[in-house]
Design a protein around this motif. Structure first.
Motif: not given
Length: 219
Positions: A131-152
């Protein structure tokens, strides 16, 4: 052997780096990362269609979609399931849960996008995305990354809050404190000279813990 592994496993994307480009088949047709230029994007992966936690998450992501769009932010899901599986699953969610999934889902059968974004953790699963989350801004730069395990399952309000915090920091050139939410005071940049530090703590327009930590309300 270790050299072979290093060559086959791509480097993980980093905060502040350009988001890896891709072109992928989705439930809304073929989509490229560059299609999202000018808007923010929450790109997220889930382990598999027709699974309990993922089903609750998709309904929850849909519940915040309108608020994200108000912030010029789009949603894009991904798993290594087939396009037909995705279509059947979103139809199932609408029929049984009464929730219409309005954002596209990448069918990443060859794991091309998943590998580029480091969405597969072999220790967790060699065949499914975490369960990965990537927040990408309007210039297509990665601004935040969050990883969660499969169980949560993920907390949608935190994802929403994080986008709000990043956009607020960009717009007002400030930072946000722990547990910040819209309407709360923000942290102003610390003074860079002793003279400026002395002046800062005398300024009644700020709420100061000390010279290096001062907050203010946004207009």
């Amino acid at each position: 052997m270790s050299e072979q592994i290093q060559q086959t496993v791509p480097s993980l994307p980093r905060i502040g780096s350009p988001a890896p480009p891709f072109e992928a088949v989705t439930t809304h047709g073929t989509i490229r990362l560059e299609d999202y230029k000018g808007s923010w994007l929450v790109l997220f992966s889930h382990p598999a269609d027709f699974t309990p936690v993922c089903t609750t998450e998709f309904m929850a992501f849909q519940s915040i979609y309108s608020r994200l769009k108000e912030m010029n932010t789009e949603l894009l899901g991904l798993s290594v399931d087939s396009l037909f599986s995705h279509i059947a699953w979103v139809r199932n969610i609408e029929q049984n849960g009464g929730v219409k999934i309005e954002f596209p889902i990448i069918a990443d059968l060859n794991k091309d996008v998943a590998y580029k974004y480091g969405m597969i953790m072999p220790e967790e699963s060699k065949t499914e995305t975490v369960r990965a989350v990537f927040i990408i801004d309007d210039k297509q730069i990665i601004r935040a990354i969050i990883y969660y395990p499969m169980s949560a399952g993920r907390n949608m309000e935190e994802i929403l809050r994080l986008v709000q915090a990043l956009q607020t920091a960009d717009e007002h050139k400030v930072a946000t404190p722990a547990n910040w939410k819209p309407g709360d005071k923000v942290i102003v940049p610390a003074p860079q000279t002793k003279e400026a530090a002395d002046e800062r703590v005398k300024d009644d327009s700020y709420e100061c813990f000390d010279w290096y930590l001062c907050k203010k309300s946004l207009p």
